[in-house]
Motif scaffolding. Structure first.
Motif, PDB file in Angstrom:
ATOM      1  N   ILE A 123      -1.708   2.757 -12.878  1.00 15.11           N
ATOM      2  CA  ILE A 123      -2.276   2.798 -11.526  1.00 15.11           C
ATOM      3  C   ILE A 123      -3.111   1.551 -11.259  1.00 15.11           C
ATOM      4  O   ILE A 123      -3.105   1.001 -10.153  1.00 15.11           O
ATOM      5  CB  ILE A 123      -3.113   4.087 -11.345  1.00 15.11           C
ATOM      6  CG1 ILE A 123      -2.187   5.308 -11.378  1.00 15.11           C
ATOM      7  CG2 ILE A 123      -3.882   4.047 -10.029  1.00 15.11           C
ATOM      8  CD1 ILE A 123      -2.911   6.641 -11.366  1.00 15.11           C
ATOM      9  N   ASP A 124      -3.813   1.067 -12.286  1.00 16.69           N
ATOM     10  CA  ASP A 124      -4.566  -0.179 -12.135  1.00 16.69           C
ATOM     11  C   ASP A 124      -3.637  -1.344 -11.790  1.00 16.69           C
ATOM     12  O   ASP A 124      -3.971  -2.194 -10.954  1.00 16.69           O
ATOM     13  CB  ASP A 124      -5.328  -0.496 -13.428  1.00 16.69           C
ATOM     14  CG  ASP A 124      -6.744   0.060 -13.420  1.00 16.69           C
ATOM     15  OD1 ASP A 124      -7.115   0.739 -12.440  1.00 16.69           O
ATOM     16  OD2 ASP A 124      -7.474  -0.182 -14.397  1.00 16.69           O
ATOM     17  N   VAL A 158       0.847  -1.195   0.000  1.00 11.88           N
ATOM     18  CA  VAL A 158       0.000   0.000   0.000  1.00 11.88           C
ATOM     19  C   VAL A 158       0.884   1.247   0.000  1.00 11.88           C
ATOM     20  O   VAL A 158       0.646   2.210  -0.741  1.00 11.88           O
ATOM     21  CB  VAL A 158      -0.947   0.010   1.214  1.00 11.88           C
ATOM     22  CG1 VAL A 158      -1.703   1.339   1.284  1.00 11.88           C
ATOM     23  CG2 VAL A 158      -1.934  -1.144   1.135  1.00 11.88           C
ATOM     24  N   TYR A 189      -9.457  -3.227  -3.089  1.00 18.03           N
ATOM     25  CA  TYR A 189      -8.499  -2.722  -4.068  1.00 18.03           C
ATOM     26  C   TYR A 189      -8.850  -3.170  -5.490  1.00 18.03           C
ATOM     27  O   TYR A 189      -8.580  -2.452  -6.451  1.00 18.03           O
ATOM     28  CB  TYR A 189      -7.077  -3.127  -3.686  1.00 18.03           C
ATOM     29  CG  TYR A 189      -6.506  -2.201  -2.635  1.00 18.03           C
ATOM     30  CD1 TYR A 189      -5.877  -1.021  -3.003  1.00 18.03           C
ATOM     31  CD2 TYR A 189      -6.656  -2.478  -1.280  1.00 18.03           C
ATOM     32  CE1 TYR A 189      -5.388  -0.137  -2.046  1.00 18.03           C
ATOM     33  CE2 TYR A 189      -6.176  -1.614  -0.313  1.00 18.03           C
ATOM     34  CZ  TYR A 189      -5.537  -0.441  -0.702  1.00 18.03           C
ATOM     35  OH  TYR A 189      -5.067   0.434   0.247  1.00 18.03           O
ATOM     36  N   LEU A 241     -11.245  -0.701  -6.808  1.00 19.57           N
ATOM     37  CA  LEU A 241     -10.684   0.620  -7.105  1.00 19.57           C
ATOM     38  C   LEU A 241     -10.083   0.708  -8.505  1.00 19.57           C
ATOM     39  O   LEU A 241      -9.761   1.800  -8.979  1.00 19.57           O
ATOM     40  CB  LEU A 241      -9.603   0.967  -6.074  1.00 19.57           C
ATOM     41  CG  LEU A 241     -10.087   1.221  -4.644  1.00 19.57           C
ATOM     42  CD1 LEU A 241      -8.890   1.414  -3.719  1.00 19.57           C
ATOM     43  CD2 LEU A 241     -11.016   2.432  -4.587  1.00 19.57           C
ATOM     44  N   MET A 242      -9.950  -0.442  -9.166  1.00 18.61           N
ATOM     45  CA  MET A 242      -9.368  -0.444 -10.508  1.00 18.61           C
ATOM     46  C   MET A 242     -10.389   0.121 -11.497  1.00 18.61           C
ATOM     47  O   MET A 242     -11.576  -0.196 -11.434  1.00 18.61           O
ATOM     48  CB  MET A 242      -8.960  -1.863 -10.899  1.00 18.61           C
ATOM     49  CG  MET A 242      -7.898  -2.447  -9.973  1.00 18.61           C
ATOM     50  SD  MET A 242      -7.547  -4.192 -10.283  1.00 18.61           S
ATOM     51  CE  MET A 242      -6.648  -4.055 -11.811  1.00 18.61           C
ATOM     52  N   LYS A 290      -2.676  -1.076  -8.157  1.00 19.34           N
ATOM     53  CA  LYS A 290      -3.793  -1.494  -7.295  1.00 19.34           C
ATOM     54  C   LYS A 290      -4.000  -3.000  -7.353  1.00 19.34           C
ATOM     55  O   LYS A 290      -4.314  -3.642  -6.340  1.00 19.34           O
ATOM     56  CB  LYS A 290      -5.076  -0.760  -7.712  1.00 19.34           C
ATOM     57  CG  LYS A 290      -5.042   0.730  -7.407  1.00 19.34           C
ATOM     58  CD  LYS A 290      -6.272   1.437  -7.966  1.00 19.34           C
ATOM     59  CE  LYS A 290      -6.236   2.931  -7.671  1.00 19.34           C
ATOM     60  NZ  LYS A 290      -7.390   3.644  -8.290  1.00 19.34           N
ATOM     61  N   VAL A 340      -1.462  -4.720  -5.163  1.00 21.65           N
ATOM     62  CA  VAL A 340      -1.862  -4.609  -3.756  1.00 21.65           C
ATOM     63  C   VAL A 340      -2.992  -5.597  -3.452  1.00 21.65           C
ATOM     64  O   VAL A 340      -2.984  -6.293  -2.430  1.00 21.65           O
ATOM     65  CB  VAL A 340      -2.312  -3.166  -3.424  1.00 21.65           C
ATOM     66  CG1 VAL A 340      -2.903  -3.100  -2.011  1.00 21.65           C
ATOM     67  CG2 VAL A 340      -1.136  -2.207  -3.542  1.00 21.65           C
ATOM     68  N   ALA A 341      -3.969  -5.664  -4.363  1.00 26.24           N
ATOM     69  CA  ALA A 341      -5.106  -6.579  -4.165  1.00 26.24           C
ATOM     70  C   ALA A 341      -4.635  -8.019  -4.026  1.00 26.24           C
ATOM     71  O   ALA A 341      -5.052  -8.742  -3.109  1.00 26.24           O
ATOM     72  CB  ALA A 341      -6.088  -6.450  -5.332  1.00 26.24           C
ATOM     73  N   LEU A 362       2.463   1.605  -3.405  1.00 27.37           N
ATOM     74  CA  LEU A 362       1.495   2.130  -4.371  1.00 27.37           C
ATOM     75  C   LEU A 362       1.498   3.650  -4.375  1.00 27.37           C
ATOM     76  O   LEU A 362       1.626   4.300  -5.428  1.00 27.37           O
ATOM     77  CB  LEU A 362       0.101   1.599  -4.031  1.00 27.37           C
ATOM     78  CG  LEU A 362      -1.072   2.257  -4.767  1.00 27.37           C
ATOM     79  CD1 LEU A 362      -1.725   1.262  -5.712  1.00 27.37           C
ATOM     80  CD2 LEU A 362      -2.119   2.763  -3.801  1.00 27.37           C
ATOM     81  N   HIS A 363       1.393   4.240  -3.178  1.00 32.14           N
ATOM     82  CA  HIS A 363       1.322   5.696  -3.087  1.00 32.14           C
ATOM     83  C   HIS A 363       2.655   6.350  -3.419  1.00 32.14           C
ATOM     84  O   HIS A 363       2.686   7.423  -4.045  1.00 32.14           O
ATOM     85  CB  HIS A 363       0.842   6.116  -1.698  1.00 32.14           C
ATOM     86  CG  HIS A 363      -0.568   5.693  -1.399  1.00 32.14           C
ATOM     87  ND1 HIS A 363      -1.652   6.210  -2.085  1.00 32.14           N
ATOM     88  CD2 HIS A 363      -1.077   4.796  -0.512  1.00 32.14           C
ATOM     89  CE1 HIS A 363      -2.770   5.660  -1.623  1.00 32.14           C
ATOM     90  NE2 HIS A 363      -2.447   4.796  -0.676  1.00 32.14           N
ATOM     91  N   THR A 388      -4.592  10.028 -12.834  1.00 37.38           N
ATOM     92  CA  THR A 388      -5.649   9.044 -13.079  1.00 37.38           C
ATOM     93  C   THR A 388      -6.156   9.021 -14.507  1.00 37.38           C
ATOM     94  O   THR A 388      -6.897   8.107 -14.882  1.00 37.38           O
ATOM     95  CB  THR A 388      -6.847   9.298 -12.137  1.00 37.38           C
ATOM     96  OG1 THR A 388      -7.288  10.653 -12.316  1.00 37.38           O
ATOM     97  CG2 THR A 388      -6.442   9.089 -10.682  1.00 37.38           C
TER      98      THR A 388
END
Length: 425
Positions: free
Chosen positions: A68-69, A47, A91, A94-95, A72, A75-76, A50-51, A61
């Motif tokens: 970014i996908d 996480v 997560y 969020l994609m 995420k 992370v997922a 990611l940031h 975005t």
């Protein structure tokens, strides 16, 4: 689980290709950081990564949605591996791209299947995968603007295979063969079975037989055997169906005749294309018990060297076939040269693998070069530039064949059978 690893790999290739098309100028350093996320076992650290990657590379975005996908998704998957399924769902949700979601759903199912973890949840995810894929596969608006239409169409065809196949596999594991057959046929639509993965054909024929279509399964299995593309599982299926049709004695004669024809074909082809006559470099390597083995001490015997490593998935996948052929040829010396195994615990690591799997039987430890610990003495002497590599040496100590890689049990067994026969002459 080789098929599952192959399907997972295919999904990853498609996923990262999509991201690459969307942002071709992505820096290699960012890719390496994403790869590090894939190896990280602590999802909370991912996480943070990611940031930090979004911040360091100034991803937005709109222009960097695909990248970014991917972040995420990594992370997922790390939350899924840790058993935190709710955070995996968060997560995943969020994609922004549906294609990316289906890819990571499929990856998640693969992880659960491989680890035999929560198969009920795996089935739910597999069903969601195909339902989501079906919802957008014919929707023009699902295609990212930077992705050429022709390539997008090709990607959609490629994606159908791992998505439907994974669902078929888990349905089969749950005993729902009728529905599994429906999705397996969707997975294989438009694919020549001779070009399909052997494990896929094996699943397909098993499902056909379970649904009363034994004659169709028999014809497919017979064709695959006749062209030398039958896996170990397919061979067992064919033998079982042959016994039902013609009895045990006739089955053995029939299948042996097919194998002889395959062996003869392979011998002719290999003699034309691959046979050499070189002096095989001598070596002296210790086995796991500390006993030294030299090639010079094996004169008068056909020797097969299998260069492998515990971290090499194709090497591991080829071991069942190697076990079968080594047992079929007790007159041949099979030596499994562990190469590329670094670190003080290399011997312990390999010994642990052998103890767990009961194979390979005779392992030799290759030695790192003094000037370069990434290179190994015997692998270099035999010009091994990738593993697995099989070397066949005749009774006079001549190197006759060298073959690299692994595609299927059938191809490996048929090749080595022919190579051993030639080296034994």
């Amino acid at each position: 689980m080789q098929k599952k690893k192959t399907i997972i790999t295919l999904s990853i290739i498609m996923l990262f290709s999509l991201s690459w098309y969307a942002k071709a100028q992505t820096k290699q350093t960012m890719q390496s950081r994403i790869q590090s996320m894939a190896k990280e076992t602590n999802p909370e650290k991912n996480v943070v990564s990611l940031h930090s990657i979004i911040r360091d590379f100034k991803l937005d975005t709109v222009n960097n949605a695909e990248d970014i996908d991917v972040l995420k998704g990594q992370v997922a998957i790390s939350f899924l591996k840790a058993g935190a399924f709710l955070k995996f769902e968060v997560y995943l949700g969020l994609m922004s791209n549906k294609f990316n979601q289906t890819s990571y759903l499929n990856l998640a199912v693969g992880e659960l299947l491989e680890g035999k973890i929560n198969l009920d949840y795996a089935k739910v995810l597999a069903q969601r995968t195909v339902e989501l894929y079906d919802s957008y596969k014919d929707d023009p608006s699902a295609r990212p603007g930077s992705f050429p239409l022709e390539d997008w169409t090709r990607f959609m065809r490629m994606a159908a295979y791992p998505y439907y196949e994974t669902y078929a596999e888990i349905l089969h594991a749950n005993g729902e063969d009728k529905t599994a057959l429906f999705f397996e046929e969707k997975a294989l639509k438009g694919i020549d079975l001779e070009d399909a993965m052997p494990s896929s054909v094996s699943l397909y024929t098993a499902l056909l037989a379970s649904q009363g279509q034994e004659d169709k399964a028999y014809e497919i299995l017979l064709k695959m055997a006749s062209v030398g593309k039958s896996s170990l599982n397919m061979s067992l299926q064919l033998r079982k169906l042959c016994v039902k049709k013609m009895g045990s004695d006739r089955t053995s004669v029939f299948l042996d005749s097919i194998q002889r024809n395959i062996n003869n074909t392979y011998k002719v082809e290999l003699a034309k294309k691959m046979m050499v006559n070189l002096e095989a470099p001598d070596f002296s390597l210790s086995d796991l018990s500390g006993k030294y083995v030299t090639l010079a001490g094996l004169k008068g015997k056909v020797v097969v060297l299998d260069f492998w490593a515990t971290w090499c998935q194709p090497c591991i996948a080829s071991m069942p076939a190697m076990e079968k052929i080594s047992k079929a040829h007790p007159e041949v010396v099979f030596l499994f040269v562990a190469t590329g195994e670094n670190g003080k615990d290399a011997v312990k690591r390999i010994a642990s693998y052998v103890k767990k799997t009961k194979f390979p039987v005779h392992v030799l430890m290759d030695i790192p070069l003094k000037g370069n610990q990434k290179l190994f003495q015997v692998a270099c002497a035999y010009k091994v530039d990738g593993i697995p590599t099989k070397i066949v040496i005749d009774k006079k100590g001549k190197l006759r064949f060298s073959t690299k890689g692994y595609s299927s049990d059938a191809e490996l067994i048929n090749e080595l059978e022919a190579m051993i026969a030639i080296a034994s002459e």
